[in-house]
Design an enzyme around this catalytic site. Structure first.
Site, PDB file in Angstrom:
ATOM      1  N   HIS A 117     -11.956  -3.562   7.686  1.00 36.70           N
ATOM      2  CA  HIS A 117     -12.560  -3.393   6.365  1.00 36.70           C
ATOM      3  C   HIS A 117     -13.701  -2.372   6.390  1.00 36.70           C
ATOM      4  O   HIS A 117     -14.309  -2.126   5.364  1.00 36.70           O
ATOM      5  CB  HIS A 117     -13.126  -4.726   5.848  1.00 36.70           C
ATOM      6  CG  HIS A 117     -12.081  -5.696   5.391  1.00 36.70           C
ATOM      7  ND1 HIS A 117     -11.141  -6.224   6.228  1.00 36.70           N
ATOM      8  CD2 HIS A 117     -11.830  -6.222   4.165  1.00 36.70           C
ATOM      9  CE1 HIS A 117     -10.371  -7.060   5.533  1.00 36.70           C
ATOM     10  NE2 HIS A 117     -10.766  -7.063   4.287  1.00 36.70           N
ATOM     11  N   GLU A 160       0.816  -1.227   0.000  1.00 31.78           N
ATOM     12  CA  GLU A 160       0.000   0.000   0.000  1.00 31.78           C
ATOM     13  C   GLU A 160       0.844   1.270   0.000  1.00 31.78           C
ATOM     14  O   GLU A 160       0.500   2.243  -0.658  1.00 31.78           O
ATOM     15  CB  GLU A 160      -0.970   0.020   1.186  1.00 31.78           C
ATOM     16  CG  GLU A 160      -2.189  -0.861   0.995  1.00 31.78           C
ATOM     17  CD  GLU A 160      -1.937  -2.307   1.384  1.00 31.78           C
ATOM     18  OE1 GLU A 160      -0.864  -2.590   1.956  1.00 31.78           O
ATOM     19  OE2 GLU A 160      -2.805  -3.158   1.120  1.00 31.78           O
TER      20      GLU A 160
END
Lengths: 366, 326
Positions: B129, B60
């Protein structure tokens, strides 16, 4: 195709790290044959001049800082050869993505001393290089710019341009995730990017053996499938040989490379640091004998390309140039308050207009 | 014309802009053959090839970081972070570099990139999430934070974000990725950034919200209408820079304001809006500003999600409270 495991036990891969040095600390040739240009003053003297100019700049910058005319400053004392060799191996249209101790590379590529003074004097205009327009400004956060160099190289590759991105980092940066993630992606995408690690053996107060158990920093490339090599970072002939080869190969599709240049930080980390808190002056004294400028100078004089008189003259010239830059820097008025808002977005959002107005009013009221 | 969902509108905008501008590329984890875990990039690999639809390593930090290098070189990267919770490691890149490179170089280098990430709860996903950390990004000078709440606005705002010359964090409310369908003509017409949208006019109270909560707010407005209360609902859409003007004018009219977001209360973007309203509207406010938000707790795993997230009942309740003030 997915790989199946080998049929039998045994070594499945071997790796090595090669080291290159041509001149020892006394400027004596210890490895032959030398590259052909090692006898060519037209190649060597510009390298020497940039190294001396960088050191003159550095000395002046420290003086300016001590007399309150420059902010915190990170000296590059003893590391001048690396940037010089790297930049001299790049093409103008390549892109340098530097950390904050790469003055020699930046000067070679046309960043001016006035710009460098401006930046360390607290003025953003110091990163608006009039020379290398596409070069990145220095990255103060350690290692995060490795990702930017990778992105630049991706753009070159995608456009089929024969250009190379060169990222300069320090030993401390090789402990960071950004560095590993960049090496890994550069390898996977086979990008024209070179990572140059100036291993000056100290990340502020942490010596390299506390950064890592790895025998070399160059080997950190191996896990990413990236070619690596180690070089004497105080031997400009070795550096340029290694850099030129790496950059050329990257340019013509051979993929990325990690170069570890072994050097030593002769200065404090910055002017805000006092290295005597954590390292022995005797260690520094020993390292002074490895000075890259003296090494090249001895070689040049021995090879009859240079003389002490030439050297005196050069030092005078370099001082003059720095003094010119200091004058320009000190004569540059600070930016108006408006400048905080001018480059935040391409166009100032309506909602920020009130804040700009407030800033201008408080400026008027002194 | 077929009706499409919000995530299909994202896909349509990406395909449109990639067709129109060869400098646009998408990158991220599983964006290629898989088409993204939510299928936002489905079909793009076939149309545009693997150089412009780039599957990245699972990195990321890198995804944000390489985008900056690409953008400085004149490409327009649209990077996908698979879930907002995983964007944290690249906040360094966005905050320290993407949002400041124009300023740092006095406009010499710029960063026309978009960082897309699905955000918010409601899809029964594992931990990390379901967060709503939009305020972290909205705090950063030099950045734009854009959140669509319908297929039409997803299409128009994403086009605008890609065409914007500065970095945009584009957060997609994944709970409503497939909740509603709309006809969204693929005409390449962008919607304006930096403005709020009044998505339901009303007179008695202003409900300010964004993302998935616009739907709950609209449902609440329907319920309130049954009680004879007329609620104006504003979709903030661009959180940063904030169009306080539109909100302020509405509150001037209604005199009452309820702010709704999924993110925790303290330091949420509702706090900023509330502070601005206190500055702009003190003398036409008829009641205290009320916020209906997630709690200052860790986002729970999904069995407690419904208890965490603002419900229509909580929104209706808050409106009734602010209406008690004469």
């Amino acid at each position: 195709m997915r790989k199946s495991p080998p049929e039998r036990s045994g070594t499945v891969a071997r790796f090595e790290v090669n080291f290159t040095r041509y001149l020892d600390a006394n400027g004596k040739v210890v490895s032959t044959p030398l590259p052909r240009w090692a006898n060519d003053p037209e190649v060597l003297l510009p390298l020497y001049r940039t190294m001396v100019q960088t050191r003159t700049f550095d000395t002046t910058a420290l003086n300016l800082q001590r007399t309150g005319r420059l902010g915190t400053y990170a000296s590059s004392l003893g590391q001048e050869a690396i940037g010089t060799a790297i930049a001299s191996s790049m093409w103008t249209e390549d892109v340098l993505v530097p950390s904050y101790r790469e003055f020699s590379a930046q000067l070679w590529r046309g960043v001016t001393m006035t710009e460098l003074f401006l930046l360390w004097g607290g003025d953003e205009r110091g990163s608006d290089y009039q020379g290398p327009r596409e070069d990145f400004p220095v990255s103060i956060p350690v290692g995060s710019h490795a990702c930017h160099a990778t992105g630049v190289a991706y753009a070159f590759k995608m456009r089929r341009q024969k250009r190379v991105a060169v990222c300069c980092l320090g030993d401390g940066a090789t402990s960071k995730g950004d560095f590993y993630e960049s090496l890994n992606a550069a390898g996977a995408w086979h990008l024209p990017v070179i990572f140059v690690v100036s291993n000056n053996q100290w990340a502020i107060s942490v010596p390299v053996e506390k950064q890592t158990a790895a025998q070399t920093l160059a080997q950190k490339a191996i896990a990413a499938g990236v070619t690596n090599e180690q070089v004497d970072g105080n031997d400009v002939i070795a550096l340029r040989t290694v850099a030129e080869r790496a950059i050329d190969e990257a340019r013509f599709g051979e993929g990325p490379r990690l170069i570890e240049a072994l050097t030593y930080r002769l200065s404090d980390h910055t002017t805000a640091d006092d290295a005597s808190r954590y390292r022995d002056e005797s260690e520094v004294e020993l390292q002074r004998a490895n000075d890259p400028i003296n090494r090249l100078k001895t070689y040049l004089i021995k090879s009859r390309m240079w003389s002490d008189q030439d050297d005196q003259k050069l030092n005078q010239e370099c001082k003059q140039k720095v003094e010119e830059a200091v004058k320009q820097y000190l004569a540059t008025p600070k930016q108006p308050s408006q400048a905080m808002f001018d480059y935040l977005y391409e166009e100032l959002p309506v909602s920020l207009q009130h804040q700009l107005d407030a800033a201008l009013i408080s400026e008027d009221h002194g | 014309m077929a009706e499409i969902t919000l995530v299909e509108a994202v896909n349509q905008a990406l395909a449109r802009e990639m067709s129109d501008n060869k400098n646009v590329l998408v990158l991220g984890e599983d964006v290629g053959i898989d088409g993204g875990v939510f299928r936002a990039t489905a079909g793009l690999l076939d149309k545009f090839g693997d150089e412009r639809v780039l599957d990245t390593p699972l990195s990321e930090t890198l995804i944000g970081g390489v985008s900056i290098g690409m953008a400085a070189q004149g490409l327009i990267p649209v990077a996908e972070i698979q879930f907002m919770g995983f964007a944290c490691s690249t906040i360094d890149q966005i905050l320290n570099h993407a949002a400041r490179i124009r300023n740092r170089t006095r406009g010499r280098l710029t960063c026309p990139m978009v960082l897309r990430a699905p955000f918010g709860g409601g899809i029964r996903a594992p931990e990390h999430h379901s967060e709503s950390t939009e305020a972290l990004f909205a705090h950063i000078p030099g950045l734009r934070v854009v959140i669509p709440s319908s297929p039409e606005r997803a299409y128009g705002l994403l086009l605008a974000s890609i065409r914007n010359p500065d970095p945009v964090v584009f957060l997609e409310p994944k709970r409503i990725y497939r909740l509603v369908k709309q006809e969204v003509p693929d005409n390449g017409e962008a919607l304006p950034l930096d403005v709020c949208f009044i998505i339901r006019p009303g007179n008695d109270v202003t409900i300010v919200t964004w993302g998935a909560m616009t739907h709950d707010s609209l449902v609440a407005a329907d319920k309130l209408a049954e009680q004879g209360i007329s609620a104006e609902v504003i979709d903030v859409a661009t959180l940063k820079p904030l169009d306080i003007e539109t909100i302020s004018v509405s509150v001037e009219k209604t005199g009452r304001c309820v702010i709704v977001h999924e993110a925790p209360l303290s330091g949420g973007w509702g706090a900023e809006i509330s502070a601005r309203l206190a500055e702009h509207n003190l003398f036409n406010l008829l009641a205290p500003i009320k916020r209906v938000t997630g709690y200052d707790t860790v986002m729970p795993l999904f069995r407690l999600e419904d208890q965490y997230m603002p419900s229509t009942d909580r929104i209706v309740g808050a409106v009734n409270e602010v209406l008690k003030f004469e």
